[in-house]
Design a protein around this motif. Sequence first.
Motif, short mmCIF file in Angstrom:
data_model
loop_
_atom_site.label_atom_id
_atom_site.label_comp_id
_atom_site.label_asym_id
_atom_site.label_seq_id
_atom_site.Cartn_x
_atom_site.Cartn_y
_atom_site.Cartn_z
N ALA A 221 -23.81 72.40 107.33
CA ALA A 221 -24.67 71.49 106.28
C ALA A 221 -24.55 70.06 106.48
O ALA A 221 -23.47 69.41 106.85
CB ALA A 221 -23.95 71.79 104.91
N GLY A 222 -25.85 69.34 106.33
CA GLY A 222 -25.73 68.06 106.14
C GLY A 222 -25.06 67.29 105.17
O GLY A 222 -24.38 66.03 105.27
N GLY A 223 -24.65 67.77 104.03
CA GLY A 223 -23.76 67.24 103.04
C GLY A 223 -24.55 66.75 101.76
O GLY A 223 -23.85 66.44 100.80
N GLU A 224 -25.77 66.68 101.96
CA GLU A 224 -26.49 66.60 100.88
C GLU A 224 -26.91 67.61 99.82
O GLU A 224 -26.66 68.48 100.12
CB GLU A 224 -28.10 65.89 101.10
CG GLU A 224 -27.89 64.45 101.85
CD GLU A 224 -27.40 63.44 101.42
OE1 GLU A 224 -27.36 63.36 100.32
OE2 GLU A 224 -26.80 62.48 102.23
N GLY A 225 -26.89 67.38 98.42
CA GLY A 225 -27.16 68.25 97.51
C GLY A 225 -27.26 67.93 96.04
O GLY A 225 -27.15 66.35 95.89
N THR A 226 -27.58 68.81 95.20
CA THR A 226 -27.80 68.23 93.92
C THR A 226 -26.97 69.54 92.91
O THR A 226 -26.70 70.61 93.25
CB THR A 226 -29.34 68.20 93.50
OG1 THR A 226 -29.78 69.91 93.68
CG2 THR A 226 -30.05 67.40 94.18
N VAL A 227 -26.58 68.89 91.70
CA VAL A 227 -26.06 69.66 90.77
C VAL A 227 -27.17 70.53 90.22
O VAL A 227 -28.01 70.28 89.49
CB VAL A 227 -25.51 68.98 89.72
CG1 VAL A 227 -24.71 69.81 88.75
CG2 VAL A 227 -24.49 68.10 90.34
N LEU A 258 -22.13 74.22 90.11
CA LEU A 258 -22.82 74.97 91.16
C LEU A 258 -23.64 74.00 91.74
O LEU A 258 -24.87 73.35 91.10
CB LEU A 258 -23.61 76.08 90.42
CG LEU A 258 -24.33 77.09 91.66
CD1 LEU A 258 -23.48 77.60 92.39
CD2 LEU A 258 -25.35 77.82 90.65
N ILE A 259 -23.48 73.68 93.21
CA ILE A 259 -24.21 72.63 93.88
C ILE A 259 -25.23 73.51 94.58
O ILE A 259 -25.03 74.18 95.57
CB ILE A 259 -22.97 72.14 94.84
CG1 ILE A 259 -22.06 71.17 93.96
CG2 ILE A 259 -23.92 70.67 95.62
CD1 ILE A 259 -22.39 70.28 93.23
N GLU A 260 -26.48 72.90 94.64
CA GLU A 260 -27.47 73.36 95.58
C GLU A 260 -27.41 72.68 96.87
O GLU A 260 -27.93 71.26 96.80
CB GLU A 260 -28.78 73.49 94.85
CG GLU A 260 -29.96 74.26 95.61
CD GLU A 260 -31.12 74.54 94.98
OE1 GLU A 260 -31.33 75.87 94.57
OE2 GLU A 260 -31.80 73.47 94.57
N MET A 283 -28.38 65.81 89.36
CA MET A 283 -27.62 64.83 89.99
C MET A 283 -27.69 64.78 91.22
O MET A 283 -26.85 65.89 91.60
CB MET A 283 -26.13 64.63 89.09
CG MET A 283 -25.45 63.57 89.85
SD MET A 283 -23.57 63.47 88.98
CE MET A 283 -24.20 62.53 87.57
N PRO A 284 -28.07 63.91 92.00
CA PRO A 284 -27.75 63.88 93.60
C PRO A 284 -26.24 63.74 93.85
O PRO A 284 -25.72 62.90 93.36
CB PRO A 284 -28.42 62.96 94.02
CG PRO A 284 -28.85 61.93 93.06
CD PRO A 284 -28.66 62.76 91.66
N PRO A 303 -21.13 61.98 93.28
CA PRO A 303 -22.23 61.48 92.97
C PRO A 303 -22.96 60.51 94.03
O PRO A 303 -22.01 59.42 94.35
CB PRO A 303 -22.27 60.83 91.59
CG PRO A 303 -21.06 61.62 90.99
CD PRO A 303 -20.34 61.74 91.99
N CYS A 304 -24.11 60.42 94.34
CA CYS A 304 -24.42 59.62 95.65
C CYS A 304 -24.35 57.96 95.03
O CYS A 304 -24.04 57.32 95.97
CB CYS A 304 -25.82 59.89 95.82
SG CYS A 304 -26.10 61.42 96.61
N GLU A 305 -24.56 57.78 93.73
CA GLU A 305 -24.59 56.53 93.45
C GLU A 305 -23.35 55.77 93.77
O GLU A 305 -22.93 54.92 94.00
CB GLU A 305 -24.87 56.22 92.05
CG GLU A 305 -26.45 56.62 91.58
CD GLU A 305 -26.60 58.17 91.50
OE1 GLU A 305 -27.54 58.48 90.72
OE2 GLU A 305 -25.59 58.81 91.80
N GLU A 306 -22.11 56.74 93.33
CA GLU A 306 -20.51 56.39 93.48
C GLU A 306 -20.36 56.25 95.06
O GLU A 306 -19.59 55.47 95.44
CB GLU A 306 -19.81 57.45 92.86
CG GLU A 306 -18.13 57.02 92.92
CD GLU A 306 -17.60 55.90 92.12
OE1 GLU A 306 -18.49 55.66 91.29
OE2 GLU A 306 -16.47 55.71 92.37
#
Length: 309
Positions: A221-227, A258-260, A283-284, A303-306
């Motif tokens: 997995a690349g590591g990117e996801g959303t809630v 649950l992360i997609e 939330m990304p 969270p990506c912003e953090e």
Amino acid sequence: MDDELGARLKSYEGRAATLTGKGRDPVNLPMIRHWCEAMGDTSPAYTGPCAIAPPTMLQAWTMGGLAGHEGRAAAHDEMFALLEEAGCTSIVATDCEQEYLRPLRPGDEVTFDTVIESVSPRKTTKLGTGYFITTRTDVRVGPDVVGTHRFRVLKYAPAGAGPKRPPRPRPVVNRDNAGFWEGVGRHRLLIQRCTACAALRFPWLPGCNACGSPDWDTVEAGGEGTVYSYVVMHHPPFPAFTASEHAADAAGPYAVALIELAEGVRMISGVVGVPYDKVRVGMPVRLEFRSYDDELVLPVFRPCEEAAV
């Protein structure tokens, strides 16, 4: 004798824990659909006019919810009262086994009986000292047993309190998911991929839930996801989970999501670096690996912003 409590607990083996329990709802398509959506299971066997229920939903049809079930036998409460009086005030589920004899179909009315199948000798674990208790639930439709569910818990007295925080519970590693946890140890999040139809799947399974093939490899997995969804957990103080990324104290609530993943599969994980009441659907988030001690590494999401700060 050396273990008088153990001998008393042994006397409960074979006694009923639940008699003639009844499923609160018939087997039904809405619950099947919700289950499949949560698990990411797209098998056509679970849709349409000839649909069956996923076999692993077996326990779901027996759950009583917050109201519980009628029919719980006195032996169950008596045995647990003995354990509580002896200081075994904590409990943790350790494993379950299921056997499927025939598929469940929409409209089936489920009944069940639960028996206290076995009580182990006294055991000392990292969590504390106590007893492993196994119950067996026979699930029926009419007079026919359609499946069996064995559930094992450890009822224990917590290890002596002291300044050292107890370790976090370890994930259950078995032959089906060992490769996943080996990857986590190397800071790689591996997803199974069917080599027959290329379908990705998570959690790890011994066979493809799309085409049934037993052959597979992995992609990272690349590591990117959303809630995709989340719940807020509230529980009594438990020192192993006192951590600054969740709350100021062990009783504080925290979010489990649950992360997609960008690859399309979903996984359950913790969301760190943000208060529980700031977690939102959509939330990304970005994967990171967190070491909790010398042995335990877990995948979590920030969270990506953090993460960008």
